[in-house]
Design an enzyme around this catalytic site. Structure first.
Site, PDB file in Angstrom:
ATOM      1  N   ASP A 248     -38.357  34.335  29.606  1.00 47.26           N
ATOM      2  CA  ASP A 248     -38.562  33.832  30.958  1.00 47.26           C
ATOM      3  C   ASP A 248     -37.702  34.569  31.970  1.00 47.26           C
ATOM      4  O   ASP A 248     -36.725  35.196  31.610  1.00 47.26           O
ATOM      5  CB  ASP A 248     -38.072  32.377  31.038  1.00 47.26           C
ATOM      6  CG  ASP A 248     -39.089  31.427  30.473  1.00 47.26           C
ATOM      7  OD1 ASP A 248     -40.258  31.805  30.393  1.00 47.26           O
ATOM      8  OD2 ASP A 248     -38.691  30.299  30.116  1.00 47.26           O
ATOM      9  N   LYS A 270     -41.596  33.277  35.309  1.00 46.90           N
ATOM     10  CA  LYS A 270     -42.196  32.555  36.420  1.00 46.90           C
ATOM     11  C   LYS A 270     -41.141  32.433  37.499  1.00 46.90           C
ATOM     12  O   LYS A 270     -39.991  32.160  37.220  1.00 46.90           O
ATOM     13  CB  LYS A 270     -42.596  31.143  35.974  1.00 46.90           C
ATOM     14  CG  LYS A 270     -43.788  31.146  35.055  1.00 46.90           C
ATOM     15  CD  LYS A 270     -44.086  29.751  34.579  1.00 46.90           C
ATOM     16  CE  LYS A 270     -43.010  29.267  33.656  1.00 46.90           C
ATOM     17  NZ  LYS A 270     -43.322  28.306  32.673  1.00 46.90           N
ATOM     18  N   MET A 383     -34.492  22.396  39.624  1.00 45.16           N
ATOM     19  CA  MET A 383     -35.616  22.876  40.445  1.00 45.16           C
ATOM     20  C   MET A 383     -35.738  22.069  41.735  1.00 45.16           C
ATOM     21  O   MET A 383     -36.834  21.697  42.140  1.00 45.16           O
ATOM     22  CB  MET A 383     -36.935  22.783  39.657  1.00 45.16           C
ATOM     23  CG  MET A 383     -36.940  23.659  38.420  1.00 45.16           C
ATOM     24  SD  MET A 383     -38.390  23.427  37.391  1.00 45.16           S
ATOM     25  CE  MET A 383     -37.976  21.969  36.473  1.00 45.16           C
TER      26      MET A 383
END
Ligand code: SAH
Length: 468
Positions: A248, A270, A383
């Site tokens: 990732d 991502k 996040m």
């Protein structure tokens, strides 16, 4: 090379140690561990040596050294604090062609003693050819951590099965391939993990059909929040055995660099708003890669099961009948708290701690604000940068004091770590002012007070900034 490394067989052989002090005691212990018949020449003994002598475990000649003592010895070690005696021992042994070691005097030695990592029957010896014994010890300590205590068991496991494998696979090349597969795959992993019975069963299955392709296996590995030192030993081992690494954006380059050099690396990174590969495509990719005869590692930031979508990837593997294993990692909250200098719980400030994701279509509707917004609890948002205004507004609307301390930790545990602290009511303003960007963790709660109090004593010093 200034020396030829060799291992000396001394079981049952007479080994002479000259000296009866502390250094001699350590040498006696070592020589006895390797099975030597120890004879100590010294006027006096330490209590430990005297006790060993009493038990008949060593022989003591209670007088000064005599050159004739070296006769018939397989090894001589001089461990006295008298340079003249040490020199005498060295010359007598050399004249009799007996290997001799004089402690801390390489010029008088025909053999020097390495630092040892003992995973018997696996032995690793480290020497700096006398250049720096301290460096040798430091290197030894590093190797100790990488070569876990299970390697002795792994070597014994192998030794006990060599005859059976030789009978089953008469061709040396077939045997080598078989052993490579056993020692670098799940069977070794089971032995190293102390799961002997399962290892035995897996080995029997492999030996019954030695040329069958091994079952597909994907390892989901938590790579931690950024600092490579926070990897687990198991993660590191599997990374170094990987054929393919699927990783990732959150996996830091220094961590990726620790994967096996020849491994194929696939970036499925991502970033918010820019999906390099949709999750479904990653799931399909893992299933596809696992079909080959290769060791697939799925490397994820932090822990695979904390907002890591590890569960979805496993669902896909399970549906395709592919085996998996999960290696936990240090999740961002734990890494950021430790390196950012704030505890997540503290008996005076917080009796609970919740991990929440700020990444939802509609955070305002999706999150249980009422249960989040109470004192004596630390709230950690993953996040959450894009949802800061909502977090601030909703927590206050649900009763949390606007003056509750809050911290933003950007790129925690990495050399770029930044910590910005303030209060709940100006979280958004703080983030904008400091130009905070993901990956950032938001910590809200009274524990954040401790950050400032501890700051001047912290050894690891990120570029902390207080904006309160
Ligand atoms: N599985 C990961 C989390 C993935 S979600 C884990 O267990 O840590 C991604 C979020 O994690 C980021 O948006 C950020 O909030 C947080 N994060 C991950 N690494 C971080 C780091 N080094 N510093 C601060 N936050 C981090």
């Amino acid at each position: 090379m200034d020396y030829l490394p060799i291992f000396l067989a001394i079981r049952g052989a007479r080994c002479l140690i000259v000296g009866g002090g502390e250094v001699a005691t350590r040498k006696v212990r070592l020589v006895k561990e390797a099975g030597g018949e120890v004879v100590v020449v010294a006027p006096d003994l330490t209590p430990t040596l005297a006790a060993l002598c009493e038990q008949g475990a060593i022989t003591h000649i209670a007088r000064a050294f005599d050159a004739a003592d070296v006769a018939g010895a397989a090894l001589v070690i001089a461990a006295t604090n008298r340079p003249r005696v040490n020199a005498l021992v060295s010359s007598a042994a050399r004249a009799a062609h007996v290997p001799v070691n004089v402690v801390d005097q390489p010029a008088l030695c025909s053999v020097i003693m390495p630092s040892i990592i003992d995973r018997s029957p696996v032995l690793i010896a480290v020497s700096t050819s006398g250049a720096s014994p301290v460096l040798a010890r430091i290197l030894r300590a590093r190797l100790e951590t990488v070569i876990g205590s299970g390697y002795g068991a792994l070597a014994r496991f192998t030794a006990q099965r060599r005859t059976a494998v030789r009978q089953r696979l008469p061709r040396p090349l077939d045997r080598r391939r078989f052993w490579e597969r056993v020692l670098q795959g799940p069977i070794a992993d089971l032995v190293l993990g102390g799961r002997a019975r399962e290892a035995e069963a897996a080995f029997e299955t492999a030996l019954a059909a030695p040329k069958a392709r091994p079952g597909a296996l994907v390892s989901l590995i938590g790579a931690g929040p950024g600092d490579p030192d926070l990897l687990t030993l198991r993660a590191l081992r599997l990374m170094q055995e990987a054929d393919i690494v699927v990783y990732d954006r959150l996996v830091a380059p220094p961590i990726l660099a620790l994967c096996r050099r020849d491994a194929r690396r696939i970036d499925v990174g991502k970033s918010p708003g820019r999906h390099a590969l949709p999750q479904e495509a990653i799931n399909r990719l893992l299933v596809e890669l696992a079909q080959g005869d290769q060791r697939v590692v799925r490397l994820k930031g932090g822990d695979p099961f904390i907002f890591g979508r590890g569960g979805e990837e496993i669902e896909a593997l399970v549906a395709a009948g592919i085996a998996f294993q999960v290696v936990p990692g240090i999740t961002a909250a734990l890494g950021c708290a430790a390196y950012g200098n704030l505890p997540l719980t503290h008996r005076d400030y917080a009796q609970s701690c919740v991990f929440v994701t700020g990444h939802c279509q509609n955070a305002r509707a999706a999150l249980p604000w009422a249960s989040l917004a109470h004192g004596r609890q630390t709230i950690v948002f993953y996040m959450g940068v894009a949802a800061l205004a909502t977090i601030e507004r909703e927590l206050i609307a649900h009763g949390l004091s606007p003056a509750t301390p809050a911290a933003l930790i950007e790129r925690g545990t990495t050399p770029e770590q930044r910590v910005v602290t303030g209060t709940l009511k100006d979280l958004t303003r703080l983030a904008q002012g400091a130009g905070i960007a993901p990956p950032t963790l938001i910590v809200i709660g009274e524990v954040v007070r401790l950050h400032a109090r501890w700051a001047q004593n912290q050894a690891f010093s990120p570029r902390a900034r207080s904006a309160s």
